[in-house]
Enzyme design. Structure first.
Site, PDB file in Angstrom:
ATOM      1  N   GLU A 208       0.876  -1.181   0.000  1.00 49.90           N
ATOM      2  CA  GLU A 208       0.000   0.000   0.000  1.00 49.90           C
ATOM      3  C   GLU A 208       0.903   1.217   0.000  1.00 49.90           C
ATOM      4  O   GLU A 208       1.427   1.617   1.037  1.00 49.90           O
ATOM      5  CB  GLU A 208      -0.910  -0.018   1.238  1.00 49.90           C
ATOM      6  CG  GLU A 208      -1.889  -1.178   1.274  1.00 49.90           C
ATOM      7  CD  GLU A 208      -3.029  -1.047   0.265  1.00 49.90           C
ATOM      8  OE1 GLU A 208      -3.298   0.087  -0.197  1.00 49.90           O
ATOM      9  OE2 GLU A 208      -3.633  -2.065  -0.086  1.00 49.90           O
ATOM     10  N   CYS A 242      -2.180   9.478   2.556  1.00 44.65           N
ATOM     11  CA  CYS A 242      -1.899   8.945   1.215  1.00 44.65           C
ATOM     12  C   CYS A 242      -3.015   9.270   0.236  1.00 44.65           C
ATOM     13  O   CYS A 242      -2.777   9.342  -0.959  1.00 44.65           O
ATOM     14  CB  CYS A 242      -1.682   7.441   1.298  1.00 44.65           C
ATOM     15  SG  CYS A 242      -3.107   6.570   1.958  1.00 44.65           S
TER      16      CYS A 242
HETATM   17  P1  NAD Z   1       8.108   4.524   5.376  1.00 40.95           P
HETATM   18  O1  NAD Z   1       8.342   3.872   4.087  1.00 40.95           O
HETATM   19  O2  NAD Z   1       9.128   5.454   5.888  1.00 40.95           O
HETATM   20  O3  NAD Z   1       7.890   3.480   6.564  1.00 40.95           O
HETATM   21  C1  NAD Z   1       6.842   2.582   6.673  1.00 40.95           C
HETATM   22  C2  NAD Z   1       7.284   1.397   7.483  1.00 40.95           C
HETATM   23  O4  NAD Z   1       8.371   0.792   6.831  1.00 40.95           O
HETATM   24  C3  NAD Z   1       7.749   1.717   8.901  1.00 40.95           C
HETATM   25  O5  NAD Z   1       7.221   0.755   9.791  1.00 40.95           O
HETATM   26  C4  NAD Z   1       9.234   1.603   8.820  1.00 40.95           C
HETATM   27  O6  NAD Z   1       9.798   1.155  10.024  1.00 40.95           O
HETATM   28  C5  NAD Z   1       9.411   0.557   7.758  1.00 40.95           C
HETATM   29  N1  NAD Z   1      10.692   0.692   7.043  1.00 40.95           N
HETATM   30  C6  NAD Z   1      11.365   1.821   6.788  1.00 40.95           C
HETATM   31  N2  NAD Z   1      12.503   1.552   6.113  1.00 40.95           N
HETATM   32  C7  NAD Z   1      12.524   0.217   5.935  1.00 40.95           C
HETATM   33  C8  NAD Z   1      13.438  -0.671   5.304  1.00 40.95           C
HETATM   34  N3  NAD Z   1      14.545  -0.246   4.713  1.00 40.95           N
HETATM   35  N4  NAD Z   1      13.147  -1.978   5.306  1.00 40.95           N
HETATM   36  C9  NAD Z   1      12.020  -2.417   5.876  1.00 40.95           C
HETATM   37  N5  NAD Z   1      11.131  -1.639   6.501  1.00 40.95           N
HETATM   38  C10 NAD Z   1      11.379  -0.333   6.529  1.00 40.95           C
HETATM   39  O7  NAD Z   1       6.698   5.178   5.119  1.00 40.95           O
HETATM   40  P2  NAD Z   1       6.100   6.302   5.967  1.00 40.95           P
HETATM   41  O8  NAD Z   1       6.958   7.509   5.743  1.00 40.95           O
HETATM   42  O9  NAD Z   1       5.843   5.811   7.341  1.00 40.95           O
HETATM   43  O10 NAD Z   1       4.683   6.547   5.308  1.00 40.95           O
HETATM   44  C11 NAD Z   1       4.480   7.552   4.371  1.00 40.95           C
HETATM   45  C12 NAD Z   1       4.285   6.987   2.997  1.00 40.95           C
HETATM   46  O11 NAD Z   1       3.339   5.932   3.051  1.00 40.95           O
HETATM   47  C13 NAD Z   1       3.725   7.959   2.003  1.00 40.95           C
HETATM   48  O12 NAD Z   1       4.366   7.773   0.771  1.00 40.95           O
HETATM   49  C14 NAD Z   1       2.260   7.566   1.874  1.00 40.95           C
HETATM   50  O13 NAD Z   1       1.665   7.898   0.668  1.00 40.95           O
HETATM   51  C15 NAD Z   1       2.331   6.117   2.074  1.00 40.95           C
HETATM   52  N6  NAD Z   1       1.084   5.639   2.603  1.00 40.95           N
HETATM   53  C16 NAD Z   1       0.326   4.842   1.847  1.00 40.95           C
HETATM   54  C17 NAD Z   1      -0.892   4.406   2.345  1.00 40.95           C
HETATM   55  C18 NAD Z   1      -1.776   3.491   1.568  1.00 40.95           C
HETATM   56  O14 NAD Z   1      -2.715   2.992   2.145  1.00 40.95           O
HETATM   57  N7  NAD Z   1      -1.528   3.259   0.303  1.00 40.95           N
HETATM   58  C19 NAD Z   1      -1.310   4.790   3.593  1.00 40.95           C
HETATM   59  C20 NAD Z   1      -0.484   5.630   4.332  1.00 40.95           C
HETATM   60  C21 NAD Z   1       0.710   6.035   3.846  1.00 40.95           C
END
Ligand code: NAD
Length: 454
Positions: A208, A242
């Site tokens: 997502e 998002c």
């Molecule tokens: P992020 O990618 O920074 O982190 C999300 C999760 O991934 C966290 O739990 C983090 O610990 C983990 N993570 C980070 N780096 C990682 C790695 N190298 N390996 C494995 N796991 C890792 O995302 P965010 O900044 O928390 O969220 C914002 C983004 O999410 C925006 O782009 C937004 O559009 C998207 N988003 C999408 C939805 C959806 O439903 N499609 C919903 C909310 C947010």
């Protein structure tokens, strides 16, 4: 890192399979959420300055609704679905049986740190799986509370919450253990990393992700309503959503009216001085704040633009005169800044949208069904609203998920149950009918085969 084999063993013991077990766990989760309501408010206030009202609508309430829906429909969802049987296989009967997947990993983001972590967990529970939950470290209060709730109500062989830095924790979790499914919500950049790690072990994924969701306001739209609906969803959660409109394309003929109505709506919703509105959501951290405030120099500010690094505050901001090549038009904004473009020729507007294809959402405001259809067909997107924005996320009857760069797979309501189960095809054949035609030697049967199989 806690051992994960107990989760696999617990799954393999069959303990999570009975519907009664799944229902009981869902009810337990609901009860725990309700009894921790005040603590959830505090955590969300601490992480994002979210008010209890916003927290209920966008976090707790959605989760409770999802649990209620799962409890209500689970007995039907688990029933084998009888499907047709083709002539070649008669008199067999055919079914689709929904098998639990096994042990699954759910990775949550920080922007709706409670709801977006727990919502997929509900689907995983309804599916009869054992679950590892990894909340986002960028919402530390909510992450700690999720961990506390899970530890309090579930044994670790059923559900385990692992906190910490994603880049460290997730590879560590996947090092010696093959999950049966990976459900990730977060940025496209990290989504690619997750996808690669999953591919190494052929683990199916749901991703997502984000994207630049365009919002089009046509000349014939109800401009007051459009402005209000765009303003509220762009500035709720500080634009860190998002599904919020990323930028708006307004027909030139209604541009001035739109700007006036948008300003009016923003003042009405967040006050003359949103800086002092204690319920206006703050930016999650300084890294995101610094990224966002750089965008402010990339155009002409029509409304807002003020910011305060210490308080992680950015005004609800509307800007125009933005170059399509500016960074603000290359990255997902994910903050309370809305670039406005005006257009007279829809084709030109579509070219701008094409810069960032396959967004997670696309919004069209118009009163003309032909115009709406044209826009919908011209802009492929994961989800959409007509004369609305963002609310598609909240309707559990609709599948939620992206396409292309904005994600893989879908969830919510029954779609979550589908995501967290495997549709096993079952053909059941009686033994009283066993014609020789189906067995070798085949010689001389071609004519009959050609008649039956076509
Ligand atoms: P992020 O990618 O920074 O982190 C999300 C999760 O991934 C966290 O739990 C983090 O610990 C983990 N993570 C980070 N780096 C990682 C790695 N190298 N390996 C494995 N796991 C890792 O995302 P965010 O900044 O928390 O969220 C914002 C983004 O999410 C925006 O782009 C937004 O559009 C998207 N988003 C999408 C939805 C959806 O439903 N499609 C919903 C909310 C947010």
């Amino acid at each position: 890192m806690p051992p994960l084999t107990p989760l696999r063993q617990y799954f393999q013991s069959g303990a999570t399979r009975p519907v009664g077990f799944r229902m009981a766990q869902l009810k337990k989760l609901k009860q725990a959420i309700l009894s921790h309501e005040q603590e959830i408010y505090q955590a969300l206030r601490s992480d994002l300055n979210k008010s209890p009202e916003e927290a209920w609508v966008t976090e707790i309430g959605l989760v409770i609704k999802e649990i209620n829906n799962a409890i209500r429909h689970l007995p039907d969802w688990v029933k084998p679905e009888r499907v047709g049987t083709d002539i070649v296989n008669l008199p067999s009967s055919s079914f689709v049986v929904r098998d639990p997947l096994g042990t699954v990993l759910v990775i949550g983001p920080w922007n709706f740190p409670f709801m977006l972590t727990i919502l997929p967990v509900i689907g995983a529970m309804a599916g009869g799986n054992t679950i590892v939950v990894k909340p986002s470290e960028f919402a530390p209060a909510t992450s700690a509370l999720i961990s506390k709730i899970i530890q309090a109500i579930f044994p670790p062989e059923y559900m385990l919450c692992v906190e910490g830095e994603g880049a460290v924790v997730v590879p560590e979790l996947m090092k010696d253990f093959r999950f049966d499914h990976l459900f990730y919500t977060g940025s496209t950049a990290v989504g690619k990393i997750i996808y690669k790690m999953a591919a190494e072990q052929l683990i199916p994924v749901t991703l997502e992700l984000g994207g630049k969701g365009p919002c089009v306001v046509e000349a014939d739209a109800n401009i007051r309503v459009a402005a209000r609906r765009i303003a509220v969803t762009k500035f709720s959660n500080g634009g860190q959503m998002c599904v919020s409109p990323d930028y708006v394309l307004v027909h030139e003929s209604v541009r001035e009216q739109f700007i006036a109505e948008f300003k009016k709506a923003t003042v009405q919703f967040f006050g003359e001085d949103p800086k002092n509105n204690n319920d206006y959501v703050r930016i999650i951290n300084h890294r995101q704040f610094d990224r966002l405030t750089k965008y402010l120099a990339e155009g002409h500010i029509l409304m807002g633009g003020e910011h305060d690094r210490e308080r992680l505050y950015i005004d609800p901001t509307l800007m125009d005169q933005v170059s399509p090549d500016a960074m603000v038009m290359k990255e997902e904004i994910f903050g309370p800044i809305l670039p406005l473009f005006s257009f007279t020729d829809a084709k030109e507007a579509r070219q701008l949208i094409q810069q960032n294809p396959d967004p997670l959402c696309f919004y069209i405001f118009s009163n003309n069904s032909k115009t709406i259809k044209e826009w919908q067909e011209a802009v492929p997107a994961g989800t959409s609203c007509i004369n609305n924005a963002s609310w598609q996320f909240t309707n559990h009857h609709l599948p939620f998920g992206g396409r292309g760069a904005s994600g893989i797979g879908k969830y919510h309501g029954h779609f979550s149950f589908e995501t967290f189960t495997h549709p096993r095809s079952v053909l059941k054949t009686p033994v009283w009918f066993d014609p020789d035609i189906k067995y070798p030697p085949m010689k001389g049967k071609l004519g009959l085969f050609r008649k039956v199989i076509r």
